[in-house]
Design an enzyme around this catalytic site. Structure first.
Site: not given
Ligand code: AQP
Length: 340
Positions: A118, A201, A204
């Site tokens: 990040k 991956k 969001k």
């Molecule tokens: N691509 C993914 N596949 C499977 N699981 C996923 N999770 C996130 N992306 C995937 C799971 O969703 C939960 C919440 O994640 P988060 O919002 O706390 O943060 P993150 O993992 O950083 O998700 P994002 O969507 O990538 O958010 P941003 O873009 O803000 O960093 C977790 O259980 C995660 O494993």
């Protein structure tokens, strides 16, 4: 020292850092619903304090928090069965997070790959919060003495850190107080990949909207994104082993399997030999059939944000009733004077 047996308790959180994606749904929320039905106590949190580790417009953050709550409920989380709330309404998370900042070692934190991903080349300019995020996450889990945490594959390292923090705290203070939490990473879609790049991956915060399916996308948008998803020119294999070196193909089959509650081999038994020209419309129809009822219900729930706030407040009261005594006991163990 007698070993304390901790009652099973499930905790997990999602950041309101944008709209929910198919990755969050399949990797997290859908599995939260399954765990809710097991009879184990389940606690689910909108982790707004984590979201602000990168800049969030205040109005958007508030909206995203309520929309995430609507997404949980529309997906099947029942706020009576599960405890559903936003993190900032239970200050014990941040209070225990500070204690854990003083337990975790810099060497451990420096190994966290999500921070490196990040922060990228910009590490000097990102917030201190982004770096210390995993200690707050450990506090989110351990402030409830949670024993199991359903997460996607990307969070595995943070759960390992949580275990290290619990172990060091227990050893340093000569107690058996915090449980050694188990990650629960299972199913066909523990790591949903970007539709544009099978090595990244689905996220969001990816600048490309075409890389992800948002839970609020309409049927046409979902179908269009799947049609345009990057693939290779070969037909689908008839067994999972045939997907080993085909990340984009594997991703679409994994998504299909998770949405349909099938194994990858079951999907390939039906779809093996098909070209993507035939498989993509099948996937699009399935995705629309599964996701549209959720997005319609989210939109309905968002018409009454006062009700959402009431649910979050009530969930926070229930969460705090568990967290406050655990924080008080932690303070006693550490030697903080509590005189009122
Ligand atoms: N691509 C993914 N596949 C499977 N699981 C996923 N999770 C996130 N992306 C995937 C799971 O969703 C939960 C919440 O994640 P988060 O919002 O706390 O943060 P993150 O993992 O950083 O998700 P994002 O969507 O990538 O958010 P941003 O873009 O803000 O960093 C977790 O259980 C995660 O494993």
């Amino acid at each position: 020292m007698t070993e304390v047996v901790h009652t099973p308790r499930v905790f997990s959180g999602i950041q309101p850092s944008g709209g929910l994606t198919l990755g969050n749904y399949l990797g997290a929320i859908k599995r939260f619903v399954t765990m809710q039905e097991t009879g184990i106590e389940t606690i689910y949190c909108m982790v707004d304090l984590h979201a602000i580790t990168v800049w969030q417009d205040p109005a958007n953050l508030a909206r995203a928090t309520r929309e995430l709550c609507a997404g949980f409920i529309a997906s099947g989380i029942d706020p009576e069965k599960s405890i559903l709330f936003n993190q900032s309404q239970v200050p014990e998370h941040a209070q225990l997070g500070w204690i854990f900042n003083c337990v975790a070692r810099m060497g451990w934190m420096n190994r966290m790959t999500q921070f490196k991903d990040k922060a990228g080349k910009n590490a000097e300019a990102v917030s201190v919060g982004l770096f210390s995020y995993p200690t707050l996450m450990a506090a989110d889990i351990l402030i409830y003495h949670s024993t199991h945490v359903p997460v996607g594959e990307d969070q595995k390292q943070h759960i390992e850190l949580t275990r290290d923090i619990a172990t060091k705290f227990n050893n340093d203070y000569g107690v058996d107080f915090f449980p050694i939490t188990e990650p629960v990473i299972e199913g066909a879609a523990t790591r949903v990949m970007s539709l544009r790049d099978g090595s990244r991956k689905m996220s969001k915060s990816d600048p490309s909207d075409a890389s992800r399916i948002n839970m609020t996308d309409d049927a046409d948008t979902i179908a269009k994104k799947i049609r345009k998803a990057k693939t290779d020119p070969d037909a689908l294999p008839s067994e999972a082993a045939g997907l080993a070196d085909r990340p984009e193909a594997r991703n679409l089959v994994n998504i299909y399997a998770a949405l349909a509650d099938m194994t990858v081999d079951q999907v390939l038994a039906e779809a093996g030999g098909k070209q993507f020209g035939a498989f993509k419309p099948m996937l699009a129809d399935l995705a629309v059939a599964k996701l549209s009822p959720i997005s319609t219900e989210m939109a309905r729930l968002m018409q009454d944000t006062a009700e959402i706030d009431r649910i979050l407040g009530r969930g926070a009261d229930r969460a705090q009733a568990i967290a406050a005594p655990i924080l008080a006991k932690t303070y006693d163990i550490v030697g903080m004077v509590r005189s009122r």
